[in-house]
Design an enzyme around this catalytic site. Structure first.
Site, PDB file in Angstrom:
ATOM      1  N   HIS A  20       0.726  -1.018   0.101  1.00 16.36           N
ATOM      2  CA  HIS A  20       0.089   0.023   0.006  1.00 16.36           C
ATOM      3  C   HIS A  20       1.137   1.209  -0.038  1.00 16.36           C
ATOM      4  CE1 HIS A  20       0.997   0.834   4.233  1.00 16.36           C
ATOM      5  NE2 HIS A  20       0.855  -0.304   4.474  1.00 16.36           N
TER       6      HIS A  20
ATOM      7  N   GLU B 299      -2.252  -7.316   7.114  1.00 13.78           N
ATOM      8  CA  GLU B 299      -1.110  -7.290   7.681  1.00 13.78           C
ATOM      9  C   GLU B 299      -1.176  -8.344   9.053  1.00 13.78           C
ATOM     10  OE1 GLU B 299       2.231  -7.173   7.999  1.00 13.78           O
ATOM     11  OE2 GLU B 299       2.637  -5.146   7.520  1.00 13.78           O
TER      12      GLU B 299
END
Length: 223
Positions: free
Chosen positions: A14, A87
């Site tokens: 990201h 994550e």
């Protein structure tokens, strides 16, 4: 290897967030992109606009999902949420900087820095469990797209797992590769597993994003 048996994967971290700048652990906390991160996502989308992407899968956390939206719009490819690309869950470490974690929980911080595969912060995932989740998710998605190209938009820890799987690097080995924001990373997947094609391409960016694990690496290359 027949072309129809190979899945081409573009793995993307990201764009930058304010917590990347502060080296603050995000984990499963839903932190948005900052202004730089949105600019990075736009440049990333431009760089991938001519890729023949059959599908884009993204972590459902906002920083990855927002980055993926830019890519999907430019590449005109379907976008789907995939929680398996989240994550690592860092439990009570989330929201703290590396220095704060060391000060508050020195024994736990030491196990983290040493990449103890069976250690997980209270309320979080072990390194081993996280790796198995990420690689298993990527294998499942790759198997569903034989002979096609897909993009996986996720996080630094996720990309670290994919690099290790493709390069056959031990889970506890220190990290020596980059995990830059909005970088383009290319892999192949076959029945034999993942193969690394190219890594940490940031030519589309005027400057590199911050690696949220850089300070942790200086303390022992914790991922």
């Amino acid at each position: 290897m027949p072309h129809s048996q190979v899945t081409r994967i573009i793995a993307i971290r990201h764009g930058e967030t304010a917590w990347n700048v502060d080296t603050r652990i995000q984990g499963h906390l839903d932190i948005p992109l900052n202004e730089t991160g949105r600019w990075q996502a736009q440049r990333l989308a431009e760089a991938l606009s001519e890729e023949a992407l059959h599908a884009i899968y993204a972590s459902d956390l906002r920083r990855a999902w927002e980055t993926a939206h830019y890519v999907a719009q430019a590449a005109r490819a379907p976008l789907r949420k995939e929680r398996g690309l989240r994550e690592r869950g860092f439990g009570r470490f989330e929201g703290y900087t590396f220095k704060e974690i060391e000060a508050r929980w020195p024994d736990e911080a030491l196990r983290w820095r040493r990449r103890d595969a069976d250690f997980g912060p209270p309320g979080g995932e072990t390194l081993r469990g996280f790796y198995e989740r990420v690689v298993g998710t990527a294998e499942r998605l790759a198997a569903a797209h034989r002979g096609q190209t897909i993009a996986l938009v996720a996080h630094g820890g996720v990309l670290d797992c994919l690099y290790r799987a493709a390069s056959r690097v031990d889970l506890q080995a220190p990290r020596t590769w980059q995990l830059g924001n909005a970088s383009i990373n290319r892999l192949l997947h076959t029945d034999e597993g993942f193969t690394l094609v190219g890594w940490a391409d940031t030519m589309h960016l005027a400057h590199s994003g911050r690696d949220e694990f850089s300070d942790g690496d200086r303390l022992g290359r914790a991922a």
